[in-house]
Motif scaffolding. Structure first.
Motif, PDB file in Angstrom:
ATOM      1  N   LEU A  80       0.829  -1.213   0.000  1.00  0.00           N
ATOM      2  CA  LEU A  80       0.000   0.000   0.000  1.00  0.00           C
ATOM      3  C   LEU A  80       0.865   1.266   0.000  1.00  0.00           C
ATOM      4  N   ALA A  81       1.935   1.238   0.801  1.00  0.00           N
ATOM      5  CA  ALA A  81       2.826   2.399   0.873  1.00  0.00           C
ATOM      6  C   ALA A  81       3.514   2.633  -0.469  1.00  0.00           C
ATOM      7  N   GLU A  82       3.953   1.548  -1.109  1.00  0.00           N
ATOM      8  CA  GLU A  82       4.630   1.691  -2.399  1.00  0.00           C
ATOM      9  C   GLU A  82       3.679   2.184  -3.490  1.00  0.00           C
ATOM     10  N   GLU A  83       2.406   1.793  -3.400  1.00  0.00           N
ATOM     11  CA  GLU A  83       1.423   2.278  -4.369  1.00  0.00           C
ATOM     12  C   GLU A  83       1.272   3.795  -4.274  1.00  0.00           C
ATOM     13  N   LYS A  84       1.358   4.325  -3.058  1.00  0.00           N
ATOM     14  CA  LYS A  84       1.235   5.765  -2.857  1.00  0.00           C
ATOM     15  C   LYS A  84       2.583   6.475  -2.977  1.00  0.00           C
ATOM     16  N   GLU A  85       3.630   5.712  -3.306  1.00  0.00           N
ATOM     17  CA  GLU A  85       5.004   6.227  -3.425  1.00  0.00           C
ATOM     18  C   GLU A  85       5.461   6.924  -2.143  1.00  0.00           C
ATOM     19  N   LEU A  86       5.134   6.279  -1.002  1.00  0.00           N
ATOM     20  CA  LEU A  86       5.558   6.777   0.304  1.00  0.00           C
ATOM     21  C   LEU A  86       6.255   5.648   1.050  1.00  0.00           C
ATOM     22  N   ASP A  87       6.697   5.930   2.273  1.00  0.00           N
ATOM     23  CA  ASP A  87       7.403   4.944   3.079  1.00  0.00           C
ATOM     24  C   ASP A  87       6.499   4.407   4.183  1.00  0.00           C
ATOM     25  N   LEU A  88       6.767   3.161   4.590  1.00  0.00           N
ATOM     26  CA  LEU A  88       6.079   2.542   5.721  1.00  0.00           C
ATOM     27  C   LEU A  88       7.020   2.684   6.920  1.00  0.00           C
ATOM     28  N   VAL A  89       6.567   3.396   7.958  1.00  0.00           N
ATOM     29  CA  VAL A  89       7.416   3.688   9.110  1.00  0.00           C
ATOM     30  C   VAL A  89       6.771   3.122  10.371  1.00  0.00           C
ATOM     31  N   LYS A  90       7.568   2.359  11.149  1.00  0.00           N
ATOM     32  CA  LYS A  90       7.062   1.812  12.408  1.00  0.00           C
ATOM     33  C   LYS A  90       7.186   2.903  13.464  1.00  0.00           C
ATOM     34  N   ILE A  91       6.021   3.385  13.965  1.00  0.00           N
ATOM     35  CA  ILE A  91       6.049   4.502  14.913  1.00  0.00           C
ATOM     36  C   ILE A  91       5.834   4.061  16.355  1.00  0.00           C
ATOM     37  N   ALA A  92       5.255   2.875  16.571  1.00  0.00           N
ATOM     38  CA  ALA A  92       5.061   2.368  17.936  1.00  0.00           C
ATOM     39  C   ALA A  92       5.419   0.879  17.964  1.00  0.00           C
ATOM     40  N   PRO A  93       6.711   0.553  18.082  1.00  0.00           N
ATOM     41  CA  PRO A  93       7.127  -0.856  18.039  1.00  0.00           C
ATOM     42  C   PRO A  93       6.695  -1.657  19.268  1.00  0.00           C
ATOM     43  N   GLN A  94       6.438  -0.992  20.405  1.00  0.00           N
ATOM     44  CA  GLN A  94       6.085  -1.706  21.634  1.00  0.00           C
ATOM     45  C   GLN A  94       4.619  -2.136  21.666  1.00  0.00           C
ATOM     46  N   ALA A  95       3.782  -1.584  20.793  1.00  0.00           N
ATOM     47  CA  ALA A  95       2.353  -1.925  20.783  1.00  0.00           C
ATOM     48  C   ALA A  95       2.143  -3.333  20.235  1.00  0.00           C
ATOM     49  N   THR A  96       0.963  -3.916  20.514  1.00  0.00           N
ATOM     50  CA  THR A  96       0.639  -5.234  19.988  1.00  0.00           C
ATOM     51  C   THR A  96      -0.640  -5.137  19.179  1.00  0.00           C
ATOM     52  N   PRO A  97      -0.672  -5.357  17.891  1.00  0.00           N
ATOM     53  CA  PRO A  97       0.489  -5.440  17.000  1.00  0.00           C
ATOM     54  C   PRO A  97       1.155  -4.066  16.833  1.00  0.00           C
ATOM     55  N   PRO A  98       2.435  -4.032  16.357  1.00  0.00           N
ATOM     56  CA  PRO A  98       3.135  -2.751  16.191  1.00  0.00           C
ATOM     57  C   PRO A  98       2.372  -1.804  15.258  1.00  0.00           C
ATOM     58  N   VAL A  99       2.463  -0.509  15.540  1.00  0.00           N
ATOM     59  CA  VAL A  99       1.748   0.484  14.737  1.00  0.00           C
ATOM     60  C   VAL A  99       2.697   1.056  13.686  1.00  0.00           C
ATOM     61  N   CYS A 100       2.247   1.048  12.442  1.00  0.00           N
ATOM     62  CA  CYS A 100       3.021   1.607  11.337  1.00  0.00           C
ATOM     63  C   CYS A 100       2.197   2.691  10.658  1.00  0.00           C
ATOM     64  N   LYS A 101       2.888   3.637  10.063  1.00  0.00           N
ATOM     65  CA  LYS A 101       2.198   4.721   9.387  1.00  0.00           C
ATOM     66  C   LYS A 101       2.803   4.913   7.998  1.00  0.00           C
ATOM     67  N   ILE A 102       1.954   5.259   7.053  1.00  0.00           N
ATOM     68  CA  ILE A 102       2.423   5.557   5.701  1.00  0.00           C
ATOM     69  C   ILE A 102       2.731   7.051   5.659  1.00  0.00           C
ATOM     70  N   MET A 103       4.002   7.379   5.376  1.00  0.00           N
ATOM     71  CA  MET A 103       4.413   8.788   5.332  1.00  0.00           C
ATOM     72  C   MET A 103       5.663   8.953   4.486  1.00  0.00           C
ATOM     73  N   ASP A 104       5.992  10.206   4.185  1.00  0.00           N
ATOM     74  CA  ASP A 104       7.241  10.531   3.498  1.00  0.00           C
ATOM     75  C   ASP A 104       8.312  10.634   4.580  1.00  0.00           C
ATOM     76  N   TYR A 105       9.165   9.608   4.697  1.00  0.00           N
ATOM     77  CA  TYR A 105      10.119   9.532   5.797  1.00  0.00           C
ATOM     78  C   TYR A 105      11.140  10.663   5.760  1.00  0.00           C
TER      79      TYR A 105
END
Length: 179
Positions: free
Chosen positions: A45-70
């Motif tokens: 999904l991130a690549e389709e929007k030509e953005l990056d997938l960034v893990k913003i909350a690794p301690q959460a279950t499941p980890p939270v990732c956001k699509i953004m321009d890193y």
């Protein structure tokens, strides 16, 4: 899209292919919740929007990732940090040196200088030095520091009371909290 590698000293952030979790909770680039999905689907999904997938909350279950321009995210973070550093007040320690045999006018000059330093928010190190045989009369230095403390009492408070350090009696004064 490829892997974007930017050194981020404050904390290591996993982006794109570095995210190896089975499932992630995904947040879209506009802040909308896209739900829980596999990391491969999220990366697609991130690549389709030509953005990056960034893990913003690794301690959460499941980890939270956001699509953004890193790259833009790192730039804004550094800009915020720079702004925070710019607004910080660096407290300096200014030193006022006197001798145990100081004259009245010289003492008043030192007090006025100390008040100016305290008003500008700096801490003070007030030292009374003893020359030659004057070290035999430390009570003179203590009286001088007491007089100095009373003269500066409106703008400063004693942080550390007078203490002998070698041939000098040293006291630290910090500015009173401004209201």
């Amino acid at each position: 899209m490829g892997v974007l590698i930017i050194a981020n000293n404050s904390k290591e952030v996993q982006i794109n292919e570095e995210i190896r979790d089975k499932e992630v909770r995904l947040i879209g680039s506009d802040g909308s919740q896209l739900g829980v999905m596999s990391s491969k689907d999220a990366l697609r999904l991130a690549e389709e929007k030509e953005l990056d997938l960034v893990k913003i909350a690794p301690q959460a279950t499941p980890p939270v990732c956001k699509i953004m321009d890193y790259g833009k995210y790192v730039f804004e973070q550094s800009k915020r940090e720079k702004e925070a550093r710019k607004n910080q007040k660096v407290v300096e320690i200014k030193e006022i040196r006197m001798f145990s045999t100081i004259d009245t006018n010289d003492f008043n000059t030192k007090v006025n200088q100390a008040i100016k330093f305290l008003k500008s928010g700096d801490k003070l190190k007030v030292s009374v030095r003893f020359k030659k045989r004057a070290i035999a009369h430390p009570h003179l230095g203590e009286e001088l520091l007491e007089k100095f403390k009373e003269a500066c009492s409106e703008v400063g408070t004693v942080e550390k009371p007078g203490k002998m350090e070698g041939r000098a009696l040293v006291m630290f004064v910090s500015p009173k909290a401004s209201k």
